[in-house]
Design an enzyme around this catalytic site. Sequence first.
Site, short mmCIF file in Angstrom:
data_model
loop_
_atom_site.label_atom_id
_atom_site.label_comp_id
_atom_site.label_asym_id
_atom_site.label_seq_id
_atom_site.Cartn_x
_atom_site.Cartn_y
_atom_site.Cartn_z
CG HIS A 1 -1.94 0.99 1.35
ND1 HIS A 1 -1.69 2.30 1.68
CD2 HIS A 1 -3.29 0.89 1.18
CE1 HIS A 1 -2.82 2.97 1.72
NE2 HIS A 1 -3.81 2.15 1.40
CG ASP B 1 0.39 -2.29 6.34
OD1 ASP B 1 -0.59 -2.46 7.08
OD2 ASP B 1 0.32 -1.70 5.24
CD GLN C 1 -6.72 -4.61 4.12
OE1 GLN C 1 -7.68 -5.37 4.21
NE2 GLN C 1 -6.86 -3.30 4.01
CE LYS D 1 -7.35 -0.28 6.15
NZ LYS D 1 -8.29 0.13 5.09
CB CYS E 1 -3.62 3.14 -1.66
SG CYS E 1 -4.72 4.53 -1.33
#
Length: 402
Positions: free
Chosen positions: A120, A197, A200, A223, A360
Amino acid sequence: MSLDLARIRAEFPILATEVNGRPLVYLDNAATTQKPRRVLDASRGYYESLNANIHRGTHHLARAATAAHEEARVTVARHLGATSPDEVIFTAGTTDGLNLVANILPVHEGDEILISTLEHHSNIVPWQLLCERTGAVLKVIPCDDAGVLDQEAFRQLLSERTRVLAIGWVSNAFGTVHPIVEMIAAARQVGAFTVIDAAQAAPHFAIDVAALGADFLAFSGHKTYAPTGIGVLWGRREWLESLPPWRGGGEMIKEVRFEGTTYNDPPFKYEAGTPNIEGAIALAAALEWIQEIGLEALHAHEDDLIRRAATQLSAIEGIRLFGPEDRCGALSFAIHGVHHYDLGTLIDQMGVAVRTGHHCCQPLMARFGITGTTRASFAAYNTEEEVDMLAESVLKAARMLR
């Protein structure tokens, strides 16, 4: 163990929404999830009964708000398997957390920062800025035509010059799940910092930071069924103690004099200014809700949905699915001769909410020679019937647009 979908869906008031006279089918969860009543109640309850600034007040509301905020930190630490709540820094989200790390790591000219093709923008641009400031070099792990990282190329890129490995756990665009435990271990072998990261991953997987072996991990509340504007950066205590602060202001100090300032202990060292108190409390409520649902059952349910969607969509003439078959959370696709924006707009008129565009991830789109995809993404409250409605709407739209 299957989920009680009727009970779960009843906890989300927004799912009663109608779009053009049709029931809303919300499949844009990789962008943001909807919020259960428990989270909505936590947000409202803070402002109705606890609203006060925290940590320095002596009055009743200040003490109560401080206690609730710090208990939220304990909840997050427990959810992540952190050794101490002091390793949990509240941020504005994953982007904020990654920028924080990129601004405090000791990186110098000639050092190499390793990211992947599937990142991303939030895990690309902060490292580019760091390279511009320091003279470090950005290196990129390539992927194959299935959207899977080339592990041999990764190992070849690793060297004594590698200072940072910054990688997403799960691709927001293709749903690719990277073998981050092995990748972290390899990076640590060459002495690199490891930054994950988990934006997700957090909605779908149980996270045990001790087992992962990373140095830093960031995720966003919105999220994971929590509000926007709140997130978490977990960091190893040893690094949080030894590395410098990023932002200056109230709370992150012990003593301020014009001659110099001494800094507070972690996590407050990295939480300058008034925090998102309500957001932290609501995030804790969301994580407790996820734990009660059960991450194993949640992941199994979402896995069934994404496999069903892939099977049904693959039968549509001219369609291309992106990502590996064991994708998680998100399913990206394109139909030959149909622009993704037009497709998304048309199926929205049928009540189906998906995301269109580059997500993104412009470098990833360039790798595949496309400008964007249509992406459906899944959460606890989605149903098999909604997957069927997605496939039906895409088929109808594709016939109309060709």
